[in-house]
Scaffold this motif. Structure first.
Motif, mmCIF file in Angstrom:
data_model
loop_
_atom_site.group_PDB
_atom_site.id
_atom_site.type_symbol
_atom_site.label_atom_id
_atom_site.label_comp_id
_atom_site.label_asym_id
_atom_site.label_seq_id
_atom_site.Cartn_x
_atom_site.Cartn_y
_atom_site.Cartn_z
ATOM 1 N N THR A 1 0.960 -9.098 4.949
ATOM 2 C CA THR A 1 1.799 -8.653 6.060
ATOM 3 C C THR A 1 1.355 -7.249 6.446
ATOM 4 O O THR A 1 1.186 -6.396 5.573
ATOM 5 N N GLN A 2 1.159 -7.036 7.743
ATOM 6 C CA GLN A 2 0.614 -5.759 8.201
ATOM 7 C C GLN A 2 1.449 -5.202 9.349
ATOM 8 O O GLN A 2 1.692 -5.904 10.345
ATOM 9 N N ALA A 3 1.899 -3.956 9.186
ATOM 10 C CA ALA A 3 2.489 -3.257 10.336
ATOM 11 C C ALA A 3 1.330 -2.815 11.210
ATOM 12 O O ALA A 3 0.563 -1.922 10.849
ATOM 13 N N ALA A 4 1.164 -3.472 12.364
ATOM 14 C CA ALA A 4 -0.028 -3.235 13.180
ATOM 15 C C ALA A 4 0.129 -2.017 14.072
ATOM 16 O O ALA A 4 -0.783 -1.204 14.201
ATOM 17 N N THR A 5 1.294 -1.923 14.708
ATOM 18 C CA THR A 5 1.625 -0.751 15.526
ATOM 19 C C THR A 5 3.110 -0.452 15.299
ATOM 20 O O THR A 5 3.774 -1.144 14.520
ATOM 21 N N ALA A 6 3.644 0.498 16.023
ATOM 22 C CA ALA A 6 5.067 0.819 15.889
ATOM 23 C C ALA A 6 5.950 -0.302 16.419
ATOM 24 O O ALA A 6 7.160 -0.311 16.172
ATOM 25 N N ASN A 7 5.356 -1.275 17.130
ATOM 26 C CA ASN A 7 6.127 -2.399 17.681
ATOM 27 C C ASN A 7 5.590 -3.763 17.279
ATOM 28 O O ASN A 7 6.027 -4.775 17.841
ATOM 29 N N ASP A 8 4.643 -3.810 16.368
ATOM 30 C CA ASP A 8 4.030 -5.088 16.002
ATOM 31 C C ASP A 8 3.896 -5.221 14.492
ATOM 32 O O ASP A 8 3.407 -4.299 13.827
ATOM 33 N N VAL A 9 4.311 -6.367 14.001
ATOM 34 C CA VAL A 9 4.033 -6.697 12.616
ATOM 35 C C VAL A 9 3.413 -8.094 12.599
ATOM 36 O O VAL A 9 3.870 -9.015 13.292
ATOM 37 N N VAL A 10 2.330 -8.243 11.867
ATOM 38 C CA VAL A 10 1.618 -9.524 11.815
ATOM 39 C C VAL A 10 1.534 -9.991 10.365
ATOM 40 O O VAL A 10 1.635 -9.197 9.420
ATOM 41 N N GLN A 11 1.344 -11.284 10.238
ATOM 42 C CA GLN A 11 1.324 -11.874 8.895
ATOM 43 C C GLN A 11 0.335 -13.035 8.892
ATOM 44 O O GLN A 11 0.263 -13.803 9.860
ATOM 45 N N ALA A 12 -0.415 -13.164 7.820
ATOM 46 C CA ALA A 12 -1.360 -14.275 7.685
ATOM 47 C C ALA A 12 -1.241 -14.866 6.292
ATOM 48 O O ALA A 12 -1.154 -14.133 5.299
ATOM 49 N N GLU B 1 3.056 5.618 11.262
ATOM 50 C CA GLU B 1 3.668 6.684 10.469
ATOM 51 C C GLU B 1 5.131 6.353 10.181
ATOM 52 O O GLU B 1 5.769 5.599 10.929
ATOM 53 N N PRO B 2 5.681 6.920 9.118
ATOM 54 C CA PRO B 2 7.064 6.596 8.739
ATOM 55 C C PRO B 2 8.067 6.827 9.866
ATOM 56 O O PRO B 2 9.011 6.048 10.031
ATOM 57 N N TRP B 3 7.880 7.900 10.644
ATOM 58 C CA TRP B 3 8.833 8.190 11.715
ATOM 59 C C TRP B 3 8.676 7.259 12.933
ATOM 60 O O TRP B 3 9.437 7.331 13.869
ATOM 61 N N GLU B 4 7.659 6.386 12.888
ATOM 62 C CA GLU B 4 7.442 5.444 13.995
ATOM 63 C C GLU B 4 7.991 4.050 13.693
ATOM 64 O O GLU B 4 7.787 3.121 14.460
ATOM 65 N N LYS B 5 8.669 3.899 12.555
ATOM 66 C CA LYS B 5 9.002 2.549 12.088
ATOM 67 C C LYS B 5 10.414 2.081 12.431
ATOM 68 O O LYS B 5 10.894 1.105 11.865
ATOM 69 N N GLY B 6 11.061 2.780 13.344
ATOM 70 C CA GLY B 6 12.424 2.392 13.699
ATOM 71 C C GLY B 6 12.520 0.971 14.213
ATOM 72 O O GLY B 6 13.384 0.192 13.800
ATOM 73 N N ASN B 7 11.624 0.608 15.098
ATOM 74 C CA ASN B 7 11.667 -0.757 15.641
ATOM 75 C C ASN B 7 11.246 -1.798 14.604
ATOM 76 O O ASN B 7 11.763 -2.912 14.585
ATOM 77 N N THR C 1 0.844 -1.196 0.000
ATOM 78 C CA THR C 1 0.000 0.000 0.000
ATOM 79 C C THR C 1 0.881 1.249 0.000
ATOM 80 O O THR C 1 2.085 1.181 0.262
ATOM 81 N N GLU C 2 0.257 2.393 -0.276
ATOM 82 C CA GLU C 2 1.008 3.637 -0.422
ATOM 83 C C GLU C 2 1.794 3.976 0.849
ATOM 84 O O GLU C 2 2.900 4.520 0.786
ATOM 85 N N ASP C 3 1.222 3.657 2.026
ATOM 86 C CA ASP C 3 1.913 3.986 3.281
ATOM 87 C C ASP C 3 2.896 2.889 3.717
ATOM 88 O O ASP C 3 3.498 2.987 4.788
ATOM 89 N N ASN C 4 3.027 1.861 2.910
ATOM 90 C CA ASN C 4 3.959 0.757 3.195
ATOM 91 C C ASN C 4 3.627 0.008 4.489
ATOM 92 O O ASN C 4 4.475 -0.689 5.032
#
Lengths: 382, 72
Positions: free
Chosen positions: A187-198, B24-30, A145-148
């Protein structure tokens, strides 16, 4: 010789999955910044009470490199030296194959073309030994997606296998198996500390599925499987650590249902990274698996089992791997980074498989099975 | 089919949660750390998957195009 091929076939099978490794699952949609080369030496040993079974030495080589701007090339090759013995029925020691040794090799290559928000990968693999040859091909597409924050993934794979052990006195001649697989995932970046995949995968195979080195083994000529895989990586800022977890549900037309749960903790400590892990696996038995037959004292009898099996009709198998069981793996990996570009790592895993480890109980009268595997690797980016 | 519906429902619920998937892009460091990759060590994954495929009935799930398995 049959034993040689039997064991070869067993481990060959494991290495007959070049395509499996050929399509990796998560990449940024752009070529890698650097080339990477990695070497890994694997050692595997398994045993059951009273019987040392299989030993494998397995050196591997891996190469990943960008080229021509928007392209990358990835290749891996492995060479296995196999020795040992394995039971012909269930876990019966007296019926085990004689000691043997064998060798096989496998190579797979994939080429990826990157676009603005996606990539297309074409891959192919070959694996060969004296009784089993496999060719595989696969294609995979990724769109972000555009926001990666989200990547959609779709893949299709095909493999063609030939089983022939007549060269060493066996009776299986020029048997074929074709398998097609279709996979979709996200694959989804769920939060700034979580990435999930199905992922959801549908596999359809036709051809020879029996094991020519098992006695009284006759399996269906088709196997259809559905596989669901969920993965979740969570970064813990407080510890600068990552918890990697996954759950897989597998079901197939043999009647097998299985769950796989895995978790590992990735902990950096300076230039070291320590990763302990646990994996739990359980499966139900194939609908055509038959238990060992016991005598009047309730002790499994090879003679009675053979007599029983010789009168079976339709599909039947005494393969321990098609029984109901559970398994646990404990692992630890230690990596040391010489620099940002170079590292060395050592991983040790202990595996135990038994009926008693399955929730609800497993198939009776099978010996527990243990394995130990070790990997030592070095990698360098340039 | 029930499983697919369950996953789809769970996905829809998660997507509805505030903040889910809005990084957001600036939150993706981790998220960019090597340990957050699903394929951090391809040779490790390859070796262990091969072992499990030869000793258990289930296999696959993370990729396609694997050759057949003479062990099962």
């Amino acid at each position: 010789m049959a034993a040689t091929e039997r064991i070869g076939g067993v481990f060959a099978a494991t290495l007959l999955l070049p395509g499996l490794a050929a399509v990796s699952t998560v990449h940024a949609e752009e070529p890698p910044d650097q080339a990477e080369i990695a070497l890994k030496y694997g050692y595997y040993r398994d045993w059951q009470p009273g019987l040392d079974r299989v030993k494998v030495q397995s050196p591997q080589l891996y190469l990943l490199t960008p080229f021509a701007g928007q392209w990358s090339l990835e290749a891996a090759t492995v060479s296995d030296s196999v020795s040992g013995a394995t039971p012909r029925m269930h876990t019966t020691r007296s019926g085990a194959t004689p000691a043997m040794s064998d060798h096989r090799s496998a190579t797979d290559v994939k080429v990826t073309r990157y676009f603005h928000r996606g990539s297309i990968t074409l891959g192919g693999g070959y694996s060969g030994e004296n009784d089993y040859v496999s060719h595989s091909q696969n294609v995979e597409g990724r769109w972000s997606t555009e926001d990666n924050n989200r990547t959609w993934i779709a893949g299709y794979g095909h493999s063609g296998d030939v089983i022939d052990n007549t060269g060493s006195g066996g009776s299986v001649e020029n048997q074929h198996r074709q398998t097609r697989e279709l996979m979709v995932g996200v694959t989804q970046a769920a939060t700034a500390n979580d990435v999930v995949q199905a992922f959801f995968t549908r596999s359809m195979g036709r051809g020879y599925f029996s094991d020519p080195y098992k006695d009284f083994d006759q399996r269906p000529d088709s196997r259809r499987a559905s596989i669901t895989l969920l993965r979740w990586n969570h970064h813990l800022e407080k510890y600068d650590a990552t918890v990697r977890s996954s759950w897989r549900y597998y079901q197939d037309s043999f009647g097998i249902r299985s769950h796989t749960l895995a978790a590992e903790w990735v902990q950096p400590v300076g230039v070291w990274t320590i990763t302990p892990g646990l994996r739990y696996y359980m499966q139900s038995a194939a609908s055509f698996y038959y238990d060992p037959v016991t005598d009047a004292q309730g002790v499994p009898s090879s003679l009675l089992t053979r007599r029983y099996a010789s009168n079976l009709e339709g599909y039947y198998s005494p393969d321990q791997r098609l029984s109901a069981f559970g398994a646990v793996t404990a692992s630890i990996k230690v990596a040391y980074a010489f620099s940002e570009a170079s590292s060395v790592d050592l991983k040790v895993e202990q595996y135990r498989q038994s009926s008693g480890l399955r929730f609800g109980g497993g198939s009776p009268y099978l010996d527990p099975f243990r394995a130990s595997f070790v990997q030592f690797g070095v990698s360098h980016k340039f | 089919m029930k499983l697919i519906l369950l996953i789809a429902t769970a996905g829809a619920l998660l997507a509805g949660c505030a903040g889910f998937g809005q990084v957001e892009p600036w939150e993706k460091g981790n998220l960019a750390k090597p340990s957050m990759r699903f394929d951090a060590d391809p040779l490790d994954a390859r070796f262990t998957q091969h072992v499990y495929t030869s000793k258990e009935a289930a296999s696959g799930g993370a990729a396609v195009g694997g050759g057949g398995c003479g062990c099962n």
